[in-house]
Design a protein around this motif. Structure first.
Motif, PDB file in Angstrom:
ATOM      1  N   SER A  79      38.801 -17.911  49.089  1.00  0.00           N
ATOM      2  CA  SER A  79      40.219 -18.268  48.982  1.00  0.00           C
ATOM      3  C   SER A  79      40.548 -18.662  47.552  1.00  0.00           C
ATOM      4  CB  SER A  79      40.499 -19.448  49.926  1.00  0.00           C
ATOM      5  OG  SER A  79      41.846 -19.868  49.828  1.00  0.00           O
ATOM      6  N   ASP A  80      41.847 -18.780  47.285  1.00  0.00           N
ATOM      7  CA  ASP A  80      42.328 -19.421  46.057  1.00  0.00           C
ATOM      8  C   ASP A  80      43.008 -20.725  46.455  1.00  0.00           C
ATOM      9  OD1 ASP A  80      41.641 -17.143  44.579  1.00  0.00           O
ATOM     10  OD2 ASP A  80      43.675 -16.329  44.614  1.00  0.00           O
ATOM     11  N   PHE A  81      42.861 -21.725  45.585  1.00  0.00           N
ATOM     12  CA  PHE A  81      43.516 -23.014  45.804  1.00  0.00           C
ATOM     13  C   PHE A  81      44.244 -23.449  44.541  1.00  0.00           C
ATOM     14  CE2 PHE A  81      39.927 -22.987  48.695  1.00  0.00           C
ATOM     15  CZ  PHE A  81      40.505 -23.430  49.873  1.00  0.00           C
ATOM     16  N   PHE A 123      42.491 -23.671  40.925  1.00  0.00           N
ATOM     17  CA  PHE A 123      43.270 -23.746  39.694  1.00  0.00           C
ATOM     18  C   PHE A 123      44.152 -24.989  39.695  1.00  0.00           C
ATOM     19  CE2 PHE A 123      42.938 -19.360  41.259  1.00  0.00           C
ATOM     20  CZ  PHE A 123      42.167 -18.811  40.255  1.00  0.00           C
ATOM     21  N   LYS A 124      44.365 -25.536  38.476  1.00  0.00           N
ATOM     22  CA  LYS A 124      45.386 -26.568  38.334  1.00  0.00           C
ATOM     23  C   LYS A 124      46.729 -25.867  38.303  1.00  0.00           C
ATOM     24  CE  LYS A 124      43.278 -28.736  34.682  1.00  0.00           C
ATOM     25  NZ  LYS A 124      43.237 -29.690  33.570  1.00  0.00           N
ATOM     26  N   TYR A 125      47.706 -26.423  38.971  1.00  0.00           N
ATOM     27  CA  TYR A 125      49.040 -25.816  38.930  1.00  0.00           C
ATOM     28  C   TYR A 125      49.509 -25.715  37.477  1.00  0.00           C
ATOM     29  CZ  TYR A 125      54.021 -25.297  38.940  1.00  0.00           C
ATOM     30  OH  TYR A 125      55.284 -24.844  38.649  1.00  0.00           O
ATOM     31  N   HIS A 173      49.080 -13.017  32.714  1.00  0.00           N
ATOM     32  CA  HIS A 173      50.193 -13.948  32.532  1.00  0.00           C
ATOM     33  C   HIS A 173      50.204 -15.042  33.597  1.00  0.00           C
ATOM     34  CE1 HIS A 173      54.188 -14.846  31.013  1.00  0.00           C
ATOM     35  NE2 HIS A 173      54.756 -14.671  32.170  1.00  0.00           N
ATOM     36  N   ILE A 174      49.190 -15.033  34.484  1.00  0.00           N
ATOM     37  CA  ILE A 174      49.300 -15.818  35.722  1.00  0.00           C
ATOM     38  C   ILE A 174      49.423 -17.317  35.469  1.00  0.00           C
ATOM     39  CG2 ILE A 174      46.791 -15.960  36.242  1.00  0.00           C
ATOM     40  CD1 ILE A 174      49.130 -15.023  38.984  1.00  0.00           C
ATOM     41  N   ARG A 175      48.624 -17.838  34.512  1.00  0.00           N
ATOM     42  CA  ARG A 175      48.725 -19.260  34.143  1.00  0.00           C
ATOM     43  C   ARG A 175      48.892 -19.366  32.642  1.00  0.00           C
ATOM     44  NH1 ARG A 175      45.530 -18.771  38.480  1.00  0.00           N
ATOM     45  NH2 ARG A 175      44.011 -17.759  37.139  1.00  0.00           N
TER      46      ARG A 175
HETATM   47  N1  5AD Z   1      49.449 -22.079  38.579  1.00  0.00           N
HETATM   48  C1  5AD Z   1      48.175 -22.116  39.024  1.00  0.00           C
HETATM   49  N2  5AD Z   1      47.608 -21.140  39.745  1.00  0.00           N
HETATM   50  C2  5AD Z   1      48.360 -20.069  40.039  1.00  0.00           C
HETATM   51  N3  5AD Z   1      48.087 -18.954  40.748  1.00  0.00           N
HETATM   52  C3  5AD Z   1      49.176 -18.163  40.742  1.00  0.00           C
HETATM   53  N4  5AD Z   1      50.170 -18.758  40.048  1.00  0.00           N
HETATM   54  C4  5AD Z   1      49.697 -19.941  39.608  1.00  0.00           C
HETATM   55  C5  5AD Z   1      50.242 -20.997  38.855  1.00  0.00           C
HETATM   56  N5  5AD Z   1      51.506 -20.974  38.412  1.00  0.00           N
HETATM   57  C6  5AD Z   1      46.797 -18.732  41.415  1.00  0.00           C
HETATM   58  C7  5AD Z   1      46.961 -18.596  42.925  1.00  0.00           C
HETATM   59  C8  5AD Z   1      46.748 -17.133  43.138  1.00  0.00           C
HETATM   60  C9  5AD Z   1      45.760 -16.793  42.044  1.00  0.00           C
HETATM   61  C10 5AD Z   1      45.662 -15.358  41.693  1.00  0.00           C
HETATM   62  O1  5AD Z   1      46.227 -17.524  40.933  1.00  0.00           O
HETATM   63  O2  5AD Z   1      45.945 -19.353  43.536  1.00  0.00           O
HETATM   64  O3  5AD Z   1      46.246 -16.828  44.423  1.00  0.00           O
END
Ligand code: 5AD
Ligand code: SF4
Length: 454
Positions: free
Chosen positions: A313-315, A345-347, A51-53
């Motif tokens: 890392s994650d960005f 990742f894109k937000y 469900h993260i994105r």
């Molecule tokens: N949008 C984009 N990336 C996200 N992450 C978590 N939530 C979001 C979001 N809403 C990414 C973060 C986290 C990884 C598991 O997923 O970078 O560390």
């Protein structure tokens, strides 16, 4: 004894879902379900969802369309197929799935999947069942342990969940809502699980948790143990040659864990510590509770404890309000740390999280353009890290046969695949390898002389 039936489990998203999928298979086995890699043959299909994105979630809904087609084809052949949706989408959107996806029979959340056999049986009698409770009982006390054959089929490297949930509430993230509050498993249970895996031939254990370095489970002495103490105990388990842990939060990278990297040879010198952004303004808005300087200080301590340490890392790019200048701070942080690898990742705005309601959302095309530049910076750093591995000798854990006859493949301490011409007998073993060459995503090497002769 139940008649034998086949189950196909499809895992999306993170490593914890992979672990959960294995535990679901283990728990379904005594109920008569054997695993199949062919979805068309399955009597029970479990989708373990992420469900993260938004993209991850959309994937699930398109997969559910495919389930309907499969189910109808099976029905025409006189066969009944049960479809279960598990994991974080089930947790967050259980009722909506039940409404939107008539092909689904069982919806089960991340904390109640120990009930899967009973839920499947109930749905066969009464139709759709939804169980997205956060139950009082601990699912780990009810899950069946894996059979030695199942362990061997999964390979020499295994995951073990030690901690779940998150209390950090970064403003972009759904995890505190889907996986719930932070909770740690007792050390005794984890040790028993690791011993079982090692006895069946597992040589590398990766401890999993959404905030794994916030681990604070009940220790063997009845006191709360930090992750470092747990790692030290697991390092004593016969057969365990490598230990890793993921994912860590910079704030929880405490002194005892840093010291463990100095003191425990089996603790691998590679850690995943997401920073998300290099701009303090963004870190503040993300509620990350650390600054760029805090993060760099932590990296420095780890390098001092173990000079061959490497980082990933994650960005997130395009978090609400991110300016070009903020983004450039992230680019410069990447070069400053010199990551061996990273995910970017894109937000993605997630309903119910504070950042989704922030007014200054970034344009999609700006996000895409930044992601492209960020990935180029990460690739450049990873390539430089890989090329610096040439001529180095380090231990490789061999996992399987390679693509070419006579070749076997393993992982370096930094998780890079390493291809070596060597006997199959090395599979499942750790051996020293001298790196001779790098390609875009693999290293090539030869067994170090003492190993090759021995
Ligand atoms: N949008 C984009 N990336 C996200 N992450 C978590 N939530 C979001 C979001 N809403 C990414 C973060 C986290 C990884 C598991 O997923 O970078 O560390
Ligand atoms: Fe999400 Fe932040 Fe918790 Fe990580 S620390 S799971 S990003 S809320």
């Amino acid at each position: 004894m139940n008649a034998e039936r086949k189950v196909h489990i499809k895992s999306f998203g993170c490593q914890m879902n992979v672990y959960d999928s294995h535990r679901m298979a283990d728990t379904l086995a005594p109920a008569g379900f054997i695993e199949t890699a062919r979805i068309e043959d399955a009597d029970l299909i479990v989708l373990n969802t992420c469900h993260i994105r938004e993209k991850a979630q959309e994937k699930v809904f398109s997969e559910l369309g495919r389930m309907r087609v499969l189910k109808e084809a099976a029905a025409r052949a006189g066969r009944r197929v049960t479809v279960a949706v598990a994991g974080c989408v089930a947790q967050a959107q259980g009722e909506e799935i039940a409404r939107r996806a008539p092909a689904v029979d069982v919806i089960v959340g991340a904390q109640s999947y120990h009930r899967l056999p009973a839920l499947v049986a109930r749905s066969e009698r009464n139709g759709v069942v939804v169980d997205t409770d956060f139950p009082v009982e601990d699912k780990f006390d009810y899950l069946e342990p894996p059979a030695p054959d199942a362990i061997r089929a999964r390979g020499v490297s295994a995951f073990v969940t030690v901690q779940e949930g998150c209390d950090k509430f970064c403003t972009f993230c759904v995890v505190p809502y889907t996986r719930g509050a932070e909770a740690s498993r007792p050390a005794a249970k984890i040790i028993a699980e690791v011993e079982r895996l090692a006895q069946a031939g597992v040589r590398e254990i990766t401890l999993l948790g959404q905030n794994v370095n916030a681990y604070h489970g009940r220790g063997l002495d009845g006191r709360s143990w930090p992750l470092a103490r747990l790692l030290a105990r697991l390092a004593e388990v016969p057969g365990v040659e490598r230990l890793r842990y993921t994912t860590s939060h910079p704030r929880d990278m405490e002194g005892s864990l840093i010291a463990a990297h100095r003191d425990l040879p089996s603790l691998m010198p590679y850690v995943h510590v997401p920073v998300q952004s290099g701009s303090d303004r963004m870190l503040e808005r993300m509620n990350r509770r650390h600054t760029r300087a805090d993060y760099l200080e932590m990296i420095g301590y780890l390098r001092a404890a173990r000079p061959d340490m490497a980082f990933s890392s994650d960005f997130i790019v395009g978090f609400p309000g991110e300016s070009e200048e903020d983004f450039e701070r992230t680019l410069s942080l990447i070069d400053e740390v010199g990551y061996a690898g990273a995910f970017s990742f894109k937000y993605s705005a997630r309903q119910g999280t504070p950042a989704a309601d922030m007014p200054d959302q970034v344009d999609e095309h700006v996000k895409s353009e930044r992601l492209h530049r960020l990935q180029a910076a990460i690739d450049r750093n990873a390539a430089s890290f890989n090329s610096r591995c040439v001529s180095r000798t380090f231990d490789v854990l061999f996992e399987k046969e390679g693509r070419y006859p006579g070749q076997i493949v393993g992982r370096s301490p930094y998780l890079q695949p390493v291809q070596v011409m060597a006997a199959k007998a090395f599979i499942g073993r750790v051996a020293a390898v001298t790196i001779t060459e790098v390609s875009s995503n693999s290293l090539f090497g030869v067994l170090a002389p003492s190993v090759a002769e021995g």
